[in-house]
Design an enzyme around this catalytic site. Structure first.
Site, PDB file in Angstrom:
ATOM      1  CG  HIS A   1      46.663  26.069  43.782  1.00  0.00           C
ATOM      2  ND1 HIS A   1      46.608  24.884  44.476  1.00  0.00           N
ATOM      3  CD2 HIS A   1      47.969  26.448  43.772  1.00  0.00           C
ATOM      4  CE1 HIS A   1      47.823  24.565  44.883  1.00  0.00           C
ATOM      5  NE2 HIS A   1      48.672  25.496  44.462  1.00  0.00           N
TER       6      HIS A   1
ATOM      7  NE  ARG B   1      46.386  21.965  53.457  1.00  0.00           N
ATOM      8  CZ  ARG B   1      45.816  23.085  53.081  1.00  0.00           C
ATOM      9  NH1 ARG B   1      44.708  23.488  53.670  1.00  0.00           N
ATOM     10  NH2 ARG B   1      46.322  23.820  52.115  1.00  0.00           N
TER      11      ARG B   1
ATOM     12  CG  HIS C   1      26.363  37.245  43.620  1.00  0.00           C
ATOM     13  ND1 HIS C   1      27.126  36.698  42.622  1.00  0.00           N
ATOM     14  CD2 HIS C   1      26.665  38.570  43.640  1.00  0.00           C
ATOM     15  CE1 HIS C   1      27.877  37.643  42.078  1.00  0.00           C
ATOM     16  NE2 HIS C   1      27.620  38.783  42.665  1.00  0.00           N
TER      17      HIS C   1
ATOM     18  CG  ASP D   1      41.131  39.296  44.483  1.00  0.00           C
ATOM     19  OD1 ASP D   1      40.662  39.670  45.589  1.00  0.00           O
ATOM     20  OD2 ASP D   1      40.422  38.810  43.580  1.00  0.00           O
TER      21      ASP D   1
ATOM     22  CG  ASP E   1      30.077  41.782  45.511  1.00  0.00           C
ATOM     23  OD1 ASP E   1      29.462  41.413  44.500  1.00  0.00           O
ATOM     24  OD2 ASP E   1      31.319  41.893  45.540  1.00  0.00           O
TER      25      ASP E   1
ATOM     26  NE  ARG F   1      45.541  59.323  22.856  1.00  0.00           N
ATOM     27  CZ  ARG F   1      46.582  60.109  23.146  1.00  0.00           C
ATOM     28  NH1 ARG F   1      46.608  60.759  24.295  1.00  0.00           N
ATOM     29  NH2 ARG F   1      47.572  60.260  22.291  1.00  0.00           N
TER      30      ARG F   1
ATOM     31  CG  ASP G   1      27.751  52.824  60.311  1.00  0.00           C
ATOM     32  OD1 ASP G   1      28.740  52.098  60.117  1.00  0.00           O
ATOM     33  OD2 ASP G   1      27.840  54.045  60.547  1.00  0.00           O
TER      34      ASP G   1
ATOM     35  CD  GLN H   1      36.484  40.213  46.855  1.00  0.00           C
ATOM     36  OE1 GLN H   1      35.682  40.679  47.651  1.00  0.00           O
ATOM     37  NE2 GLN H   1      36.450  40.471  45.572  1.00  0.00           N
TER      38      GLN H   1
ATOM     39  CE  LYS I   1      48.839  58.301  26.017  1.00  0.00           C
ATOM     40  NZ  LYS I   1      49.922  59.311  26.135  1.00  0.00           N
TER      41      LYS I   1
END
Length: 519
Positions: free
Chosen positions: A268, A335, A125, A206, A99, A244, A29, A41, A246
């Site tokens: 991308h 675009r 950062h 994400d 962050d 562990r 707060d 993010q 495994k």
């Protein structure tokens, strides 16, 4: 009981109902923490994957939750570790605040803006996170003594957020906690393995927002960890978090998921185009003098106001100095993006510092052609290394004995490499005129020639150290970059000649193949 001392419950799409300590709520707060609501993010990924609208705000709360959950599980299983309530709270505060220092569009600001407006800067950062945390506490007059936190605890929290020390260093360098509690430093930001609650939350979050499956089970991981004595050299041991045996299959899924998210979303080709454009707009805003992004990151009051909203501030500005930046951002909205020309994959051995040098010099020569190279590394979080090699495991029959991956009976089938490096070429022009391969070839020839001249200049300096000749103006950038990289890779400019020839051949072929496909 005062209202400020009541625990609050947050409903989270990843972890369900999260109950947080009053001190964490008081931090949330504040304007400095609320700022994270306005920082995406995943940066520019949102412009390609519309579901990726989540922010650093909810991620930070998720990290604090997982940090507390993990430590409480360890305390229940191993009371001999003497994990105190203060230990848990401090680690949760670090998870919540790790962050705070992110700039606009998260890692885009670190990796694509600051290097251009402050060449040679090593700013990250994490440094700003510590400054912002201190500023947050002082400005909001948070009383750390109310939950009985001391000055030493404050140091501990800052060390958890960012420190140059290592848990496996021979000499214990941390001050916030003694050596017997070394495992506490592996929870929020694990430098040794990359397996930490930060990664667990951002991968789950994400994938959820991207619409990708996430098969890594962080709850099972928490159930399967123990703290064991791990050798740091032939004579000494130190307490570290072990898993562990495994569960190495589950960990492999964690890193595989990270690779997939970075490969399919973060790098991308259209995402990279958008991020280049946002970075160019911010860099131009700095160069024009209309904005002081560089100064803001050093002034926490100004940095509090610097978020993704800078995008709208530029678009809605009437300042003539921001016209170029506004033009670039308007192209994103309509675009009219930078065009991806081609991509080439480099072998693991060819993706080191030499490649950074080549790309920087190529981009220097290509400025007038409105072309730009971008490097993308896809890995398991530890560069070209297998992250599990730094992890230790225990078995069902020997729960207190730590064993490295190499000593386990059956080893996972791993990939033959853990990093792919790509060079992508982008065309910033609005027209769709194909990029001529000779433009890149000529650029490479200029870089080769520049390196040869720098070699001659350095040889002359070596021959006459007392009478250092003045460096030609056209070689200033080359000398600066070559000197910087020679210190890193311990190589001379001549070593890059053959390297440039390889890149030239690959780029020419890649550009021709791309244009052939389009026709």
């Amino acid at each position: 009981m005062a209202a400020q001392d009541i625990r609050k419950v947050f409903n989270d799409p990843i972890h369900g109902s999260i109950e947080l300590h009053p001190m964490l709520v008081r931090i949330i707060d504040t304007p400095q923490f609320q700022r994270l609501r306005f920082i995406k993010q995943m940066g520019g990924v949102y412009y390609v994957y519309p579901g990726a609208s989540h922010n650093r705000f909810e991620h930070s709360i998720g990290v604090a939750h997982l940090a507390g959950k993990l430590l409480k599980a360890l305390r229940e299983k191993q009371p001999e570790l003497e994990i105190s309530d203060k230990d848990i709270l401090c680690v949760q505060i670090a998870g919540l605040c790790h962050d705070l220092g992110h700039g606009p569009f998260s890692h885009l600001f670190d990796n694509m803006v600051i290097p251009k407006i402050e060449p040679g800067s090593t700013w990250k950062h994490e440094e700003a996170s510590i400054k912002m945390f201190k500023y947050l506490v002082e400005t909001n007059k948070l009383e750390f003594n109310k939950p009985d936190l001391t000055a030493l605890d404050f140091i501990f929290i800052k060390e958890l957020i960012h420190s140059e020390h290592r848990v496996n260093a021979r000499k214990w360098g941390y001050k916030g906690r003694p050596e017997e509690k070394s495992f506490l430093y592996e929870i929020v930001a694990n430098k040794l393995t990359g397996i930490d609650v930060d990664k667990m939350d951002y991968l789950a979050r994400d994938c959820y927002h991207l619409g990708f499956p996430n098969n890594f089970d962080h709850n099972r991981f928490i159930q399967m960890i123990r703290v064991c004595e791990v050798p740091i050299n032939s004579e000494e041991k130190r307490r570290r978090i072990c898993i562990r045996d495994k569960e190495r299959y589950n960990l492999h899924i964690l890193f595989n998921s990270r690779y997939r998210v970075f490969s399919v979303a973060c790098t991308h080709r259209v995402v990279c185009s958008v991020q280049l454009m946002i970075a160019d707009a911010l860099v131009e805003a700095q160069r024009s003098g209309a904005m002081d992004l560089s100064g803001a990151k050093e002034d926490m009051e100004k940095y509090t106001a610097l978020t993704d909203r800078v995008f709208e501030e530029i678009l809605n500005s009437d300042s003539a100095e921001l016209e170029e930046s506004k033009s670039i951002l308007n192209r994103i909205l309509s675009r009219e993006l930078y065009r991806h020309v081609c991509s080439i994959r480099m072998d693991g051995a060819e993706g080191g510092e030499e490649l950074n040098l080549v790309i920087e010099l190529l981009n220097h020569e290509l400025l007038d052609n409105n072309l730009q190279f971008l490097r993308n590394d896809l890995n398991y979080g530890q560069g070209p290394k297998n992250p599990l090699e730094n992890m230790y495991f225990y078995t069902k029959n020997a729960p207190n004995t730590a064993r490295p991956l190499s000593e386990l009976d059956d080893v996972l089938v791993f990939p033959n490499r853990f990093q792919d490096t790509f060079i992508n070429l982008y065309d910033k022009r609005l027209n769709q005129v194909p990029v001529c391969p000779t433009v890149v070839t000529e650029c490479l020839e200029k870089v080769t020639e520049g390196l040869e001249k720098v070699t001659e200049y350095l040889e002359e300096v070596e021959r006459s150290p007392e009478e250092v000749p003045e460096c030609p103006a056209d070689l200033t950038v080359y000398l600066e970059k070559v000197t910087e990289y020679m210190e890193k890779v311990k190589k001379s400019p001549e070593d890059f000649t053959e390297y440039l020839k390889k890149i030239n051949e690959r780029l020419e072929k890649a550009i021709k193949d791309q244009e052939a496909m389009q026709h």
